[in-house]
Design an enzyme around this catalytic site. Sequence first.
Site, PDB file in Angstrom:
ATOM      1  NE  ARG A 228      14.555 114.092  60.353  1.00  0.00           N
ATOM      2  CZ  ARG A 228      15.374 113.049  60.549  1.00  0.00           C
ATOM      3  NH1 ARG A 228      14.976 111.997  61.219  1.00  0.00           N
ATOM      4  NH2 ARG A 228      16.617 113.070  60.095  1.00  0.00           N
ATOM      5  CG  HIS A 276      15.192 111.399  66.711  1.00  0.00           C
ATOM      6  ND1 HIS A 276      14.896 112.534  65.999  1.00  0.00           N
ATOM      7  CD2 HIS A 276      15.816 110.588  65.825  1.00  0.00           C
ATOM      8  CE1 HIS A 276      15.312 112.410  64.747  1.00  0.00           C
ATOM      9  NE2 HIS A 276      15.880 111.227  64.624  1.00  0.00           N
TER      10      HIS A 276
HETATM   11  P1  NDP Z   1      15.023 107.286  51.313  1.00  0.00           P
HETATM   12  O1  NDP Z   1      15.347 108.585  50.661  1.00  0.00           O
HETATM   13  O2  NDP Z   1      15.774 106.067  50.884  1.00  0.00           O
HETATM   14  O3  NDP Z   1      13.466 106.967  51.145  1.00  0.00           O
HETATM   15  C1  NDP Z   1      12.473 107.906  51.218  1.00  0.00           C
HETATM   16  C2  NDP Z   1      11.178 107.280  50.759  1.00  0.00           C
HETATM   17  O4  NDP Z   1      10.109 108.198  50.948  1.00  0.00           O
HETATM   18  C3  NDP Z   1      11.181 106.910  49.275  1.00  0.00           C
HETATM   19  O5  NDP Z   1      10.546 105.677  49.080  1.00  0.00           O
HETATM   20  C4  NDP Z   1      10.346 108.014  48.640  1.00  0.00           C
HETATM   21  O6  NDP Z   1       9.665 107.630  47.460  1.00  0.00           O
HETATM   22  C5  NDP Z   1       9.351 108.297  49.739  1.00  0.00           C
HETATM   23  N1  NDP Z   1       8.782 109.629  49.635  1.00  0.00           N
HETATM   24  C6  NDP Z   1       9.400 110.827  49.790  1.00  0.00           C
HETATM   25  N2  NDP Z   1       8.527 111.844  49.629  1.00  0.00           N
HETATM   26  C7  NDP Z   1       7.329 111.262  49.363  1.00  0.00           C
HETATM   27  C8  NDP Z   1       6.030 111.784  49.090  1.00  0.00           C
HETATM   28  N3  NDP Z   1       5.787 113.085  49.057  1.00  0.00           N
HETATM   29  N4  NDP Z   1       5.044 110.905  48.855  1.00  0.00           N
HETATM   30  C9  NDP Z   1       5.278 109.560  48.866  1.00  0.00           C
HETATM   31  N5  NDP Z   1       6.483 109.014  49.126  1.00  0.00           N
HETATM   32  C10 NDP Z   1       7.492 109.858  49.374  1.00  0.00           C
HETATM   33  O7  NDP Z   1      15.179 107.522  52.873  1.00  0.00           O
HETATM   34  P2  NDP Z   1      15.523 106.465  54.021  1.00  0.00           P
HETATM   35  O8  NDP Z   1      14.655 105.291  53.853  1.00  0.00           O
HETATM   36  O9  NDP Z   1      16.973 106.244  54.101  1.00  0.00           O
HETATM   37  O10 NDP Z   1      15.111 107.313  55.320  1.00  0.00           O
HETATM   38  C11 NDP Z   1      13.789 107.771  55.499  1.00  0.00           C
HETATM   39  C12 NDP Z   1      13.698 108.762  56.632  1.00  0.00           C
HETATM   40  O11 NDP Z   1      13.830 108.102  57.881  1.00  0.00           O
HETATM   41  C13 NDP Z   1      14.794 109.831  56.695  1.00  0.00           C
HETATM   42  O12 NDP Z   1      14.561 110.874  55.778  1.00  0.00           O
HETATM   43  C14 NDP Z   1      14.699 110.292  58.134  1.00  0.00           C
HETATM   44  O13 NDP Z   1      13.766 111.339  58.221  1.00  0.00           O
HETATM   45  C15 NDP Z   1      14.170 109.072  58.863  1.00  0.00           C
HETATM   46  N6  NDP Z   1      15.155 108.498  59.789  1.00  0.00           N
HETATM   47  C16 NDP Z   1      14.860 108.448  61.124  1.00  0.00           C
HETATM   48  C17 NDP Z   1      15.733 107.881  62.009  1.00  0.00           C
HETATM   49  C18 NDP Z   1      15.381 107.744  63.449  1.00  0.00           C
HETATM   50  O14 NDP Z   1      16.241 107.340  64.247  1.00  0.00           O
HETATM   51  N7  NDP Z   1      14.158 108.030  63.853  1.00  0.00           N
HETATM   52  C19 NDP Z   1      17.023 107.353  61.564  1.00  0.00           C
HETATM   53  C20 NDP Z   1      17.239 107.433  60.152  1.00  0.00           C
HETATM   54  C21 NDP Z   1      16.330 107.999  59.312  1.00  0.00           C
HETATM   55  P3  NDP Z   1      10.487 107.154  46.131  1.00  0.00           P
HETATM   56  O15 NDP Z   1      11.142 105.850  46.515  1.00  0.00           O
HETATM   57  O16 NDP Z   1       9.453 106.947  45.107  1.00  0.00           O
HETATM   58  O17 NDP Z   1      11.465 108.247  45.840  1.00  0.00           O
HETATM   59  C1  OXD Z   2      18.804 110.200  60.747  1.00  0.00           C
HETATM   60  C2  OXD Z   2      18.340 110.243  62.146  1.00  0.00           C
HETATM   61  O1  OXD Z   2      18.273 110.914  59.902  1.00  0.00           O
HETATM   62  O2  OXD Z   2      19.041 109.685  63.025  1.00  0.00           O
HETATM   63  O3  OXD Z   2      19.723 109.412  60.460  1.00  0.00           O
HETATM   64  O4  OXD Z   2      17.279 110.808  62.424  1.00  0.00           O
END
Ligand code: NDP
Ligand code: OXD
Length: 313
Positions: A228, A276
């Site tokens: 993000r 994005h």
């Molecule tokens: P998940 O919820 O599966 O994974 C999030 C990960 O981040 C987990 O491993 C979690 O740790 C870790 N995490 C969260 N907070 C912290 C912190 N404070 N310190 C360390 N680690 C942290 O999400 P996804 O993998 O499905 O998606 C990730 C992000 O990708 C979304 O939230 C979105 O913002 C972004 N995204 C962007 C897109 C784009 O087109 N640019 C498309 C889709 C998503 P733990 O495993 O230990 O809980």
């Molecule tokens: C998502 C994105 O969160 O597209 O899926 O950013």
Amino acid sequence: MKILLVMQGMQPEDWRRQLELLTPTETVGIWPGDGRLDSVKYALAWHPPHGALAQLPNLEAIFSLGAGVDHLIGDPALPNVPIVRIVDPNLTMRMTEYVVFHVLLHHRRFHDYDRQQKLKQWQELHQPAAKEVRVGIMGMGVLGTDAACKLRDLGFQVAGWSNSVKDISGIESFAGSDGLPAFLNRTDILVCLLPHTPDTEGILNKKLFNSLAQDGQLQGPVLINAGRGKLQIEDDIIAALDSGKLHAVSLDVFEHEPLPASSALWQHQGVTITPHNASESDDRALSKYILEQIKKYEAGDGLDNIVDNARGY
Ligand code: NDP
Ligand code: OXD
């Protein structure tokens, strides 16, 4: 009308068409035009205006039309019902393609060869083997883990950083704020796939860039952020590029989207920008996923991929 689309920045008509094709007996409403808000049980939401979901008195679940849920969690009037986020192989694969592509772009020095081509220069440049390059992935959730495994299979030295420790073959795991310095210190290419929460906001900042490995085989540390935009401090990115603390960056997300024309990032050498769309949501695949979830829920089998509102992801 039990399904309502509440979205900004996406085309609700396209979603309605897909959903109605898959469930011909349902009428799908579009907020705010379609009345009968008291009949709505499921809201499919993307950046809903704050307070909109609170107008649905019989809401039972909210479906985020993306993997991220920061667009919902920030609503102070968010109804107290489960939020389901998207976990979909199509979305995961698209993100993995983006990450692998950008890692290779920097590893194989594409920008240098592009510059040389423009000058009609035939010159080989040193490029290290993948096994000599250390990739670090911040956020080892659904997306980060898949990308990490594909990069490991290409031969890169891969590590992940997350809240909790992971046990994934061939991938070193670091966790929490205690694990962050050592993780950064061994990282040449930093990939960020974290969610935006109060804990992660602004995490990609000067202090973090200064902690990346300075002894790598590339020309300097590289940042790839597809998590993000609110995770990054763009002024710090530009300063780090200028000072050499960062060699190059690939950014898919920005503090303000669309990226304003006035942003210095547009023209800065070493910056690669995409709008994005690292992993675009495919309304056909995602409509199917959501309708399956609703069917499962109505059969009494619960919902999958429910967000932990306290953690914010
Ligand atoms: P998940 O919820 O599966 O994974 C999030 C990960 O981040 C987990 O491993 C979690 O740790 C870790 N995490 C969260 N907070 C912290 C912190 N404070 N310190 C360390 N680690 C942290 O999400 P996804 O993998 O499905 O998606 C990730 C992000 O990708 C979304 O939230 C979105 O913002 C972004 N995204 C962007 C897109 C784009 O087109 N640019 C498309 C889709 C998503 P733990 O495993 O230990 O809980
Ligand atoms: C998502 C994105 O969160 O597209 O899926 O950013």
